[in-house]
Design an enzyme around this catalytic site. Structure first.
Site, short mmCIF file in Angstrom:
data_model
loop_
_atom_site.label_atom_id
_atom_site.label_comp_id
_atom_site.label_asym_id
_atom_site.label_seq_id
_atom_site.Cartn_x
_atom_site.Cartn_y
_atom_site.Cartn_z
N SER A 38 -13.76 -4.19 -0.07
CA SER A 38 -14.53 -3.66 -1.02
C SER A 38 -16.06 -3.90 -0.80
CB SER A 38 -14.37 -4.13 -2.58
OG SER A 38 -14.91 -3.05 -3.26
N PRO A 39 -16.60 -3.62 0.39
CA PRO A 39 -18.04 -3.89 0.81
C PRO A 39 -19.01 -3.12 -0.04
CG PRO A 39 -16.74 -2.54 2.54
CD PRO A 39 -15.68 -2.82 1.65
N TYR B 140 0.81 -1.28 -0.13
CA TYR B 140 -0.25 0.10 -0.14
C TYR B 140 0.92 1.28 0.01
CZ TYR B 140 -4.04 -3.02 1.42
OH TYR B 140 -5.14 -3.97 1.25
N LEU C 226 -20.35 1.61 -5.60
CA LEU C 226 -21.72 1.43 -6.49
C LEU C 226 -22.79 0.87 -5.50
CD1 LEU C 226 -20.62 -0.77 -9.55
CD2 LEU C 226 -21.28 1.59 -9.41
#
Length: 327
Positions: free
Chosen positions: A217-218, A53, A223
């Site tokens: 990425s819950p 990261y 979206l």
């Protein structure tokens, strides 16, 4: 804040995990420190990072930011269940990232990567050391031998996987059993209402072997965070237009259901994950303290059976294999 155990371990972690991937590239160090302080103030004790990261800006940048925060004292390290990862190629001492053995899960890279992460994080142990990807070229006997040494040295307490297939989990655990070691205690996978493929085999494997699931990425890149409403209000670019158009009817129905229930779309998406039995803690990756605050209330949201059924109608999931596609 609510707490649960990480998989089959006795390690108690918060039901939300603070993801740090934005620290450095999108969030400056003072703001990152403020977010971590706010996380502790709200009872979040589970932080996730990785040695890759921030590498687009500087090698190991995100781990360095977390380490500098630990160094400010106040019991910050002691109060944190710290998870980091290895696998991706990173420059080492005297060589570049493209040089052999600068990544993956060889015993050599495990030793090098672990020591570098400990140095950047300014700590002498990692609570949860995770394999960021499967290494198809390194035998599990070698991987587990290297981790046994790290555990014996007190540098690693627990081991987890990330982005593994179900059969990778089985392979890892059977090899660990032959060595009479604990093996994996968690799996970190993409999992949300729009991405439910892990229900086929990864989740059944995690349940069988006692692994806790840590979804990343819950909100599926925003979206599931009220994207249609935000676009209509001019507060968001339609930067995932193709995926949005494929799922527009379901996402619109989802946003309407959230309004009906009195929650934001993001709250509803996180609450759904918290209702999945194998899930330990979804990873939230706030860029600002306000984004952190907006996620905190989700642990208190209770969804009844009819609401869960409506969500399944909007976003059909999977039965465990092989029943999903065979008798």
């Amino acid at each position: 804040m609510q707490y649960t155990y990480l998989g089959r371990t006795g390690l108690s972690v918060s039901r939300l995990c603070l993801g740090t991937m934005n620290f450095g590239p999108l969030t400056d160090e003072p703001t990152s420190h403020a977010i971590m302080d706010s996380a502790h103030d709200s009872g979040i004790n589970f932080f996730d990072t990785a040695n890759v990261y921030g590498r687009a800006v500087s090698t190991g940048l995100t781990e360095e930011i977390v380490g500098n925060w630990f160094a400010t004292g106040g019991g910050r390290r002691e109060k944190t269940v710290l998870a980091t990862k290895l696998y991706g190629d990173l420059p080492g001492e005297g060589y570049e990232a493209t040089w052999p053995n600068s990544g993956k899960l060889s015993a050599l890279n495990i030793r090098r990567a672990l020591d570098k992460s400990l140095q950047r994080l300014q700590t002498d142990y990692i609570d949860l050391y995770q394999f960021h990807h499967i290494d198809r070229n390194t035998p599990w006997e070698e991987i587990w031998q290297a981790l046994e040494v790290a555990v014996q040295q007190g540098k690693v307490l627990y081991v987890g996987s990330s982005n593994f297939a179900g059969w990778h989990i089985a392979q890892a655990q059977e090899a660990a059993a032959r060595r009479n070691v604990v093996g994996l205690v968690s799996e970190q996978s993409i999992y949300n209402l729009l991405k439910r493929e892990v229900e086929l085999e990864v989740i059944p494997a995690a349940e069988q072997y006692g692994l806790g699931l840590i979804p990343w990425s819950p909100l599926q890149g925003g979206l599931l965070g009220g994207v249609i409403k935000k676009i209509e209000e001019g507060n968001r670019r339609n930067d995932r237009s193709e995926e949005l158009e494929r799922n527009r009817d379901a996402i619109q129905g989802f946003e309407d259901l959230a309004v009906e229930l009195g929650h934001s779309a993001a709250e509803l998406a996180l609450a759904w994950l918290l209702h999945q039995p194998v899930v330990t803690a979804p990873i939230i990756g706030p860029r600002t303290p306000d984004q952190l605050d907006s996620a905190l209330g989700t642990v208190e949201i209770q969804l009844d059976a009819s609401t869960l059924a409506r969500l399944d109608e909007l976003f059909p999931g999977h039965k465990p294999a092989p029943e999903d596609y065979a008798w």
